[in-house]
Design an enzyme around this catalytic site. Sequence first.
Site, short mmCIF file in Angstrom:
data_model
loop_
_atom_site.label_atom_id
_atom_site.label_comp_id
_atom_site.label_asym_id
_atom_site.label_seq_id
_atom_site.Cartn_x
_atom_site.Cartn_y
_atom_site.Cartn_z
N THR A 1 41.30 69.98 40.68
CA THR A 1 40.59 69.50 39.96
C THR A 1 40.16 68.07 40.29
O THR A 1 39.36 67.48 39.59
CB THR A 1 40.78 69.56 38.40
OG1 THR A 1 42.19 68.67 38.30
CG2 THR A 1 41.16 71.07 38.06
N ASN B 1 47.90 72.60 47.41
CA ASN B 1 47.56 71.38 47.62
C ASN B 1 48.15 70.29 46.81
O ASN B 1 48.10 68.79 47.30
CB ASN B 1 45.94 71.34 47.67
CG ASN B 1 45.33 69.92 47.45
OD1 ASN B 1 45.54 69.27 48.49
ND2 ASN B 1 44.97 69.49 46.34
N TYR C 1 57.18 60.70 51.34
CA TYR C 1 55.97 61.52 51.71
C TYR C 1 55.92 62.33 52.97
O TYR C 1 55.67 63.54 53.03
CB TYR C 1 54.53 60.69 51.36
CG TYR C 1 53.41 61.52 51.64
CD1 TYR C 1 52.87 62.08 50.56
CD2 TYR C 1 52.75 61.48 53.15
CE1 TYR C 1 51.64 63.06 50.87
CE2 TYR C 1 51.47 61.94 52.87
CZ TYR C 1 50.82 62.83 51.79
OH TYR C 1 49.95 63.45 52.16
#
Length: 245
Positions: A14, A86, A150
């Site tokens: 979104t 994602n 990450y």
Amino acid sequence: MRLRHKVAVVTGGTSGLGRRIAEALLREGAQVVCAARSERDMPAITELAGPRAAFHHVDVRDPDSVRGLMSFAQDRFGKLDICVANAGVTRDGPVHRLDPKEWDEVLDTNLTGAFHCMQAAVPYLQLSAGTLINVSSALSTRVSPGATAYSVSKAGLDMLTRAAAVELGALGIRVNAVAPGFIGEGMGSRLSDNDLVWDDYRTRLVSGRLGTGDEVGRAVVFLASPDGGYVNGHVLEVNGGLQWA
């Protein structure tokens, strides 16, 4: 309209890069469930695609929540063909100072979250000979001080992609990943906003510019469509020719 009559789920769908991926799938005719913890840009996505786009709340760290997402896609659109994992977060800091809770958050979202998506999607994808697409990163193979959590999460995601491709091939499911470089959406948009950092990184880009979310979206469409039908277990870098010292 390469994806007409296909049904896709995009986590983190979104806002930022996830929104652009969802829009690329919608433009190719797919029906898309945009899943996230917040509706964010969902009104604009719905304006683009009308009833072919739907929102569902999900926390990818919670396997029950992810199973509910896949069930929703089945109930809403009748099947599932494409699952794009994602959803991702980053928490910066060197290894000796990074809060263990932040380490856990990054790994739980970026890597374990994708694992939850795989497990929940497989029962539906094996019925449609569908495809799983993970969103990795250029930092999965490059060291960037302060981005250790990450990078580790994305390196693990690359291996998860390759291993799952081998294990799920017998079920007719293809598994691939895209690894964006510096993209002017979501996390990447902060790079060009910092003149000092951007002056350093700009010289590493053969293309001389940030990529766009639409360019990553088109790469996902390629992997999801018949055009990518013989691509399996691959991590596709979408980075404009990124060089690394």
